[in-house]
Motif scaffolding. Structure first.
Motif, PDB file in Angstrom:
ATOM      1  N   SER A  30     -27.722  -8.357   0.349  1.00 52.50           N
ATOM      2  CA  SER A  30     -26.455  -9.067   0.567  1.00 52.50           C
ATOM      3  C   SER A  30     -26.338 -10.275  -0.360  1.00 52.50           C
ATOM      4  CB  SER A  30     -26.351  -9.516   2.021  1.00 52.50           C
ATOM      5  OG  SER A  30     -26.367  -8.422   2.901  1.00 52.50           O
ATOM      6  N   ALA A  31     -27.449 -11.016  -0.509  1.00 53.29           N
ATOM      7  CA  ALA A  31     -27.431 -12.188  -1.387  1.00 53.29           C
ATOM      8  C   ALA A  31     -27.186 -11.784  -2.831  1.00 53.29           C
ATOM      9  CB  ALA A  31     -28.754 -12.943  -1.270  1.00 53.29           C
ATOM     10  N   ILE A  32     -27.775 -10.664  -3.246  1.00 57.15           N
ATOM     11  CA  ILE A  32     -27.573 -10.192  -4.624  1.00 57.15           C
ATOM     12  C   ILE A  32     -26.117  -9.794  -4.841  1.00 57.15           C
ATOM     13  CG2 ILE A  32     -28.132  -8.345  -6.247  1.00 57.15           C
ATOM     14  CD1 ILE A  32     -30.981  -8.388  -5.089  1.00 57.15           C
ATOM     15  N   PHE A  33     -25.566  -9.021  -3.906  1.00 55.69           N
ATOM     16  CA  PHE A  33     -24.167  -8.603  -4.030  1.00 55.69           C
ATOM     17  C   PHE A  33     -23.234  -9.811  -4.042  1.00 55.69           C
ATOM     18  CE2 PHE A  33     -25.399  -4.271  -2.409  1.00 55.69           C
ATOM     19  CZ  PHE A  33     -24.937  -3.578  -3.526  1.00 55.69           C
ATOM     20  N   ALA A  34     -23.546 -10.814  -3.233  1.00 58.67           N
ATOM     21  CA  ALA A  34     -22.690 -11.996  -3.162  1.00 58.67           C
ATOM     22  C   ALA A  34     -22.677 -12.772  -4.466  1.00 58.67           C
ATOM     23  CB  ALA A  34     -23.145 -12.905  -2.017  1.00 58.67           C
ATOM     24  N   CYS A  35     -23.773 -12.701  -5.215  1.00 59.01           N
ATOM     25  CA  CYS A  35     -23.882 -13.469  -6.457  1.00 59.01           C
ATOM     26  C   CYS A  35     -23.364 -12.714  -7.673  1.00 59.01           C
ATOM     27  CB  CYS A  35     -25.339 -13.868  -6.696  1.00 59.01           C
ATOM     28  SG  CYS A  35     -25.988 -15.043  -5.484  1.00 59.01           S
ATOM     29  N   ILE A  36     -23.121 -11.410  -7.529  1.00 59.62           N
ATOM     30  CA  ILE A  36     -22.618 -10.628  -8.657  1.00 59.62           C
ATOM     31  C   ILE A  36     -21.135 -10.936  -8.860  1.00 59.62           C
ATOM     32  CG2 ILE A  36     -22.126  -8.300  -9.500  1.00 59.62           C
ATOM     33  CD1 ILE A  36     -24.573  -7.329  -8.000  1.00 59.62           C
ATOM     34  N   PRO A  37     -20.740 -11.380 -10.053  1.00 55.66           N
ATOM     35  CA  PRO A  37     -19.312 -11.659 -10.293  1.00 55.66           C
ATOM     36  C   PRO A  37     -18.469 -10.408 -10.074  1.00 55.66           C
ATOM     37  CG  PRO A  37     -20.673 -12.547 -12.057  1.00 55.66           C
ATOM     38  CD  PRO A  37     -21.570 -11.677 -11.223  1.00 55.66           C
ATOM     39  N   GLY A  38     -17.438 -10.547  -9.277  1.00 56.70           N
ATOM     40  CA  GLY A  38     -16.556  -9.431  -8.979  1.00 56.70           C
ATOM     41  C   GLY A  38     -15.114  -9.888  -8.886  1.00 56.70           C
ATOM     42  N   PRO A  39     -14.212  -8.988  -8.512  1.00 61.09           N
ATOM     43  CA  PRO A  39     -12.791  -9.342  -8.430  1.00 61.09           C
ATOM     44  C   PRO A  39     -12.513 -10.526  -7.514  1.00 61.09           C
ATOM     45  CG  PRO A  39     -13.078  -6.966  -8.306  1.00 61.09           C
ATOM     46  CD  PRO A  39     -14.455  -7.559  -8.251  1.00 61.09           C
ATOM     47  N   VAL A  54     -19.827 -14.028   5.372  1.00 58.83           N
ATOM     48  CA  VAL A  54     -20.120 -15.453   5.212  1.00 58.83           C
ATOM     49  C   VAL A  54     -20.752 -15.708   3.839  1.00 58.83           C
ATOM     50  CG1 VAL A  54     -21.581 -17.331   6.015  1.00 58.83           C
ATOM     51  CG2 VAL A  54     -20.295 -15.976   7.657  1.00 58.83           C
ATOM     52  N   LEU A  55     -21.676 -14.854   3.419  1.00 59.44           N
ATOM     53  CA  LEU A  55     -22.315 -15.020   2.114  1.00 59.44           C
ATOM     54  C   LEU A  55     -21.293 -14.905   0.993  1.00 59.44           C
ATOM     55  CD1 LEU A  55     -25.633 -12.989   2.610  1.00 59.44           C
ATOM     56  CD2 LEU A  55     -25.359 -15.473   2.536  1.00 59.44           C
ATOM     57  N   PHE A  56     -20.389 -13.939   1.111  1.00 61.39           N
ATOM     58  CA  PHE A  56     -19.341 -13.792   0.099  1.00 61.39           C
ATOM     59  C   PHE A  56     -18.436 -15.022   0.067  1.00 61.39           C
ATOM     60  CE2 PHE A  56     -19.142  -8.862  -0.171  1.00 61.39           C
ATOM     61  CZ  PHE A  56     -20.410  -8.867  -0.743  1.00 61.39           C
ATOM     62  N   THR A  57     -18.132 -15.577   1.240  1.00 63.52           N
ATOM     63  CA  THR A  57     -17.272 -16.754   1.300  1.00 63.52           C
ATOM     64  C   THR A  57     -17.949 -17.955   0.650  1.00 63.52           C
ATOM     65  OG1 THR A  57     -16.199 -15.963   3.328  1.00 63.52           O
ATOM     66  CG2 THR A  57     -16.023 -18.313   2.841  1.00 63.52           C
ATOM     67  N   ILE A  58     -19.257 -18.086   0.844  1.00 64.39           N
ATOM     68  CA  ILE A  58     -19.993 -19.197   0.232  1.00 64.39           C
ATOM     69  C   ILE A  58     -19.905 -19.121  -1.286  1.00 64.39           C
ATOM     70  CG2 ILE A  58     -22.302 -20.152  -0.147  1.00 64.39           C
ATOM     71  CD1 ILE A  58     -22.935 -19.429   2.758  1.00 64.39           C
ATOM     72  N   THR A  59     -20.088 -17.931  -1.847  1.00 67.17           N
ATOM     73  CA  THR A  59     -20.001 -17.803  -3.302  1.00 67.17           C
ATOM     74  C   THR A  59     -18.568 -18.029  -3.785  1.00 67.17           C
ATOM     75  OG1 THR A  59     -19.764 -15.386  -3.084  1.00 67.17           O
ATOM     76  CG2 THR A  59     -21.974 -16.264  -3.472  1.00 67.17           C
ATOM     77  N   ASP A  60     -17.573 -17.629  -2.990  1.00 63.14           N
ATOM     78  CA  ASP A  60     -16.177 -17.920  -3.346  1.00 63.14           C
ATOM     79  C   ASP A  60     -15.944 -19.423  -3.432  1.00 63.14           C
ATOM     80  OD1 ASP A  60     -15.494 -15.261  -3.487  1.00 63.14           O
ATOM     81  OD2 ASP A  60     -14.628 -15.165  -1.479  1.00 63.14           O
ATOM     82  N   LEU A  61     -16.459 -20.154  -2.435  1.00 65.16           N
ATOM     83  CA  LEU A  61     -16.263 -21.604  -2.409  1.00 65.16           C
ATOM     84  C   LEU A  61     -16.983 -22.281  -3.575  1.00 65.16           C
ATOM     85  CD1 LEU A  61     -16.595 -22.303   1.428  1.00 65.16           C
ATOM     86  CD2 LEU A  61     -14.511 -22.124   0.059  1.00 65.16           C
ATOM     87  N   LEU A  62     -18.180 -21.801  -3.916  1.00 66.54           N
ATOM     88  CA  LEU A  62     -18.889 -22.356  -5.067  1.00 66.54           C
ATOM     89  C   LEU A  62     -18.103 -22.103  -6.355  1.00 66.54           C
ATOM     90  CD1 LEU A  62     -22.583 -21.354  -4.248  1.00 66.54           C
ATOM     91  CD2 LEU A  62     -21.565 -23.640  -4.131  1.00 66.54           C
ATOM     92  N   THR A  63     -17.523 -20.910  -6.465  1.00 69.18           N
ATOM     93  CA  THR A  63     -16.707 -20.593  -7.637  1.00 69.18           C
ATOM     94  C   THR A  63     -15.491 -21.499  -7.722  1.00 69.18           C
ATOM     95  OG1 THR A  63     -17.400 -18.264  -7.551  1.00 69.18           O
ATOM     96  CG2 THR A  63     -15.381 -18.768  -8.777  1.00 69.18           C
TER      97      THR A  63
END
Length: 211
Positions: free
Chosen positions: A14-23, A160-169
């Motif tokens: 999940s952490a890896i997928f969350a960090c991969i740049p995507g749409p 939640v992990l995806f949202t965290i990476t969105d907020l960092l972006t």
């Protein structure tokens, strides 16, 4: 809940997928560049809520319909692509001054950012199928929780992990925008950059083939 043998690889994957740049990350960056930091945060909330919808669909088997009826994938794909392109063209057409931009960055504009991000993510068939394919791999039929509940909990963690990476972006995009010269022309340039990025995302989604 599943055993540690399943949970450990689940968190790592999940952490890896969350960090991969995507749409989703590119969309968050585009919204932040075009409309500002607050609009970016509202967009992240919209993405998060739409992600919960995908988790619900995966938990109760609604996503499986897309694999059984390929036409549903095509319809969702084209609707989502058309909406992204529409948003991108809207940003490209705008050339308001900084003062007008600040006046329009009120609650209605922010509410629109939340709505747009929810619609875009909810209509993304790739997200729907991701949750359907990814989450069941880490469920345990022998666990005390039923399978649908395990999928719901695991999906909530992924969301939640995806949202965290969105907020960092969003924060990185905002920091980048602040370092650029502040002027009406730069504001228009950033909006055009965000609009062009949304159009590219829309075209990419339109060309996506069913799995």
């Amino acid at each position: 809940m599943p055993s540690a043998d399943l949970l450990i690889p689940f968190f790592l994957a999940s952490a890896i997928f969350a960090c991969i740049p995507g749409p989703g990350l590119f969309y968050a960056a585009a919204q932040t560049l075009a409309l500002g930091r607050r609009a970016g945060w509202y967009s992240a909330v919209g993405f998060h809520v739409a992600g919960l919808w995908h988790v619900f669909a995966a938990a109760f088997g609604l996503s499986a319909l897309m694999t059984l009826v390929p036409a549903l994938f095509t319809v969702m794909k084209l609707l989502g692509a058309a909406y992204l392109i529409y948003l991108g063209l809207t940003y490209l057409r705008r050339s308001e001054s900084v003062l007008a931009s600040h006046r329009k960055r009120s609650q209605p504009r922010l509410g629109r950012a939340l709505r747009d991000s929810f619609v875009v993510e909810a209509l993304n068939p790739k997200s729907v199928l991701f949750y359907l394919a990814f989450l069941p791999q880490f469920t345990d039929p022998a666990a005390t929780l039923p399978l649908w509940a395990q999928i719901a909990v695991l999906g909530g963690v992924v969301n939640v992990l995806f949202t965290i990476t969105d907020l960092l972006t969003i924060e990185l995009s905002h920091s980048l925008a602040r370092r650029l010269p502040s002027s009406d022309r730069m504001t228009v340039t950033l909006r055009k950059l965000g609009g062009g990025l949304l159009i590219v995302l829309g075209l990419n989604l339109a060309l996506t083939r069913p799995p």
